[in-house]
Design a protein around this motif. Sequence first.
Motif, PDB file in Angstrom:
ATOM      1  N   UNK A 159       0.841  -1.208   0.000  1.00 47.61           N
ATOM      2  CA  UNK A 159       0.000   0.000   0.000  1.00 47.61           C
ATOM      3  C   UNK A 159       0.868   1.247   0.000  1.00 47.61           C
ATOM      4  N   UNK A 160       1.916   1.225   0.819  1.00 46.50           N
ATOM      5  CA  UNK A 160       2.846   2.371   0.846  1.00 46.50           C
ATOM      6  C   UNK A 160       3.457   2.610  -0.534  1.00 46.50           C
ATOM      7  N   UNK A 161       3.915   1.527  -1.140  1.00 43.12           N
ATOM      8  CA  UNK A 161       4.565   1.664  -2.445  1.00 43.12           C
ATOM      9  C   UNK A 161       3.600   2.208  -3.486  1.00 43.12           C
ATOM     10  N   UNK A 162       2.351   1.745  -3.445  1.00 43.33           N
ATOM     11  CA  UNK A 162       1.356   2.215  -4.408  1.00 43.33           C
ATOM     12  C   UNK A 162       1.099   3.705  -4.238  1.00 43.33           C
ATOM     13  N   UNK A 163       0.862   4.132  -3.001  1.00 42.90           N
ATOM     14  CA  UNK A 163       0.615   5.565  -2.754  1.00 42.90           C
ATOM     15  C   UNK A 163       1.830   6.399  -3.135  1.00 42.90           C
ATOM     16  N   UNK A 164       3.009   5.890  -2.828  1.00 40.31           N
ATOM     17  CA  UNK A 164       4.237   6.631  -3.121  1.00 40.31           C
ATOM     18  C   UNK A 164       4.461   6.775  -4.621  1.00 40.31           C
ATOM     19  N   UNK A 165       4.305   5.672  -5.360  1.00 34.82           N
ATOM     20  CA  UNK A 165       4.574   5.714  -6.793  1.00 34.82           C
ATOM     21  C   UNK A 165       3.549   6.558  -7.534  1.00 34.82           C
ATOM     22  N   UNK A 166       2.280   6.472  -7.128  1.00 33.93           N
ATOM     23  CA  UNK A 166       1.257   7.302  -7.765  1.00 33.93           C
ATOM     24  C   UNK A 166       1.522   8.782  -7.475  1.00 33.93           C
ATOM     25  N   UNK A 167       1.891   9.075  -6.230  1.00 27.19           N
ATOM     26  CA  UNK A 167       2.143  10.464  -5.842  1.00 27.19           C
ATOM     27  C   UNK A 167       3.308  11.065  -6.606  1.00 27.19           C
ATOM     28  N   UNK A 168       4.362  10.293  -6.789  1.00 28.16           N
ATOM     29  CA  UNK A 168       5.558  10.854  -7.420  1.00 28.16           C
ATOM     30  C   UNK A 168       5.570  10.708  -8.934  1.00 28.16           C
ATOM     31  N   UNK A 169       4.650   9.928  -9.483  1.00 26.41           N
ATOM     32  CA  UNK A 169       4.524   9.914 -10.935  1.00 26.41           C
ATOM     33  C   UNK A 169       3.957  11.232 -11.451  1.00 26.41           C
ATOM     34  N   UNK A 170       3.174  11.911 -10.628  1.00 28.54           N
ATOM     35  CA  UNK A 170       2.620  13.207 -11.040  1.00 28.54           C
ATOM     36  C   UNK A 170       3.715  14.256 -11.258  1.00 28.54           C
ATOM     37  N   UNK A 171       4.576  14.549 -10.263  1.00 29.49           N
ATOM     38  CA  UNK A 171       5.647  15.518 -10.545  1.00 29.49           C
ATOM     39  C   UNK A 171       6.638  15.019 -11.590  1.00 29.49           C
ATOM     40  N   UNK A 172       6.841  13.698 -11.656  1.00 22.74           N
ATOM     41  CA  UNK A 172       7.739  13.147 -12.665  1.00 22.74           C
ATOM     42  C   UNK A 172       7.199  13.448 -14.064  1.00 22.74           C
ATOM     43  N   UNK A 173       5.909  13.171 -14.277  1.00 22.78           N
ATOM     44  CA  UNK A 173       5.305  13.436 -15.581  1.00 22.78           C
ATOM     45  C   UNK A 173       5.224  14.916 -15.899  1.00 22.78           C
ATOM     46  N   UNK A 174       4.933  15.742 -14.886  1.00 23.53           N
ATOM     47  CA  UNK A 174       4.844  17.184 -15.107  1.00 23.53           C
ATOM     48  C   UNK A 174       6.206  17.778 -15.452  1.00 23.53           C
ATOM     49  N   UNK A 175       7.269  17.256 -14.834  1.00 21.27           N
ATOM     50  CA  UNK A 175       8.607  17.757 -15.164  1.00 21.27           C
ATOM     51  C   UNK A 175       8.977  17.400 -16.598  1.00 21.27           C
ATOM     52  N   UNK A 176       8.575  16.212 -17.046  1.00 18.76           N
ATOM     53  CA  UNK A 176       8.838  15.809 -18.426  1.00 18.76           C
ATOM     54  C   UNK A 176       7.990  16.635 -19.394  1.00 18.76           C
ATOM     55  N   UNK A 177       6.779  17.036 -18.973  1.00 18.96           N
ATOM     56  CA  UNK A 177       5.927  17.868 -19.831  1.00 18.96           C
ATOM     57  C   UNK A 177       6.628  19.175 -20.193  1.00 18.96           C
ATOM     58  N   UNK A 178       7.383  19.734 -19.229  1.00 19.45           N
ATOM     59  CA  UNK A 178       8.128  20.964 -19.513  1.00 19.45           C
ATOM     60  C   UNK A 178       9.189  20.729 -20.591  1.00 19.45           C
ATOM     61  N   UNK A 179       9.840  19.557 -20.557  1.00 23.89           N
ATOM     62  CA  UNK A 179      10.847  19.233 -21.570  1.00 23.89           C
ATOM     63  C   UNK A 179      10.194  19.021 -22.931  1.00 23.89           C
ATOM     64  N   UNK A 180       9.013  18.403 -22.932  1.00 24.67           N
ATOM     65  CA  UNK A 180       8.282  18.216 -24.191  1.00 24.67           C
ATOM     66  C   UNK A 180       7.927  19.570 -24.798  1.00 24.67           C
ATOM     67  N   UNK A 181       7.545  20.527 -23.961  1.00 24.46           N
ATOM     68  CA  UNK A 181       7.242  21.879 -24.450  1.00 24.46           C
ATOM     69  C   UNK A 181       8.498  22.514 -25.039  1.00 24.46           C
TER      70      UNK A 181
END
Length: 352
Positions: A159-181
């Motif tokens: 459960x910890x791993x699931x909450x952690x990975x979902x939580x940090x996939x958001x900033x990870x994806x958003x940081x990559x979105x800036x590079x895509x731009x």
Amino acid sequence: MDWNIVLLWLLKSALFFLVFITACAYYTLAERKVAGFIQDRKGPNRAGPLGLLQPLADGIKFLTKEEIFPKNVNRVMYLIAPAISMTCAIMAWAVVPLGGTVILPEFLAREVGFTSLDLQIANPDTGILFLFAISSLSVYGIILAGWSSNNKYSLIGGIRATAQMISYELPLGLSVAAIVILTGSLKLTDINDAQIGLWNIFKLPGFIAFSVFVVAMFAETNRLPFDLAEAESELVVGFHTEYGAFKFALFFIAEYMNMITMSCVVTILFFGGYHLPFGWLSGSVWQAWAGLGFFTLKVLFFAFLFMWVRWTLPRFRYDQLMTIGWKKMIPWAVANIIVASVYVSLDGFWKW
């Protein structure tokens, strides 16, 4: 159908897998050596000269240990879970470009029917999306391992791993979105080629994205100081408490595969990937091989960073982990998308 192309693709896949799995095996040795150095001890030094055969000894141990199934586990899910983690780790590697295009010798080109070879298994137009989509699926292996083990510590770790990975996939994806731009493409080779003149790390949006990406990278791979899914002081060893022998080895190797993949991705997104600086060897037949070597050096640095941080920083509390992700990194990543948009707009304005 051109069977030469099919055969080449199969050979490339097999070769990449062998190189990748060997790199992971010796990554475990490197980590134990670095840990020994930081803790003022020798580390592995018995199996082979300087301990170089230690990964082989570990592999033999994992393969020959007795397979045990704890009582009352859900056997199907219990077996599927490590396979999911390993499969996702291998598939993510398929779209990582290790170098440019190698020009084949003339005699070899006549035999195989083509003149060049890309140092990449596949190069889809949505490569970065494929990479993170496959990486996101690995959470299923962890949560299924925790749930199917019929163990409270394993379940809490999952459960910890699931909450952690979902939580940090958001900033990870958003940081990559800036590079895509900044680059205007989702294709990894296009992102790599867009940095020929100036690496993304030297652009303001790129530097902010890099800062967010690196922190999220540690959380996404469940590494210290964010290894709350495996906190031995609280959860024995977390989601894989009930796993041993080869089943545990799959989780173990998948973690190191993910670290190498993330080291490759951060190199491609922010540090120019496999392109040589200042146009060195441009147009030369050795350019691709030199680029592969330069790319490997940068990847090795980030692989070392994983080890350095692990044996330097203490583990965060779980509430601190979530606070950093939701209250600090996500707002910074969203703000950086705006910064990247303004940066691209102003750059276009001045060029016009």
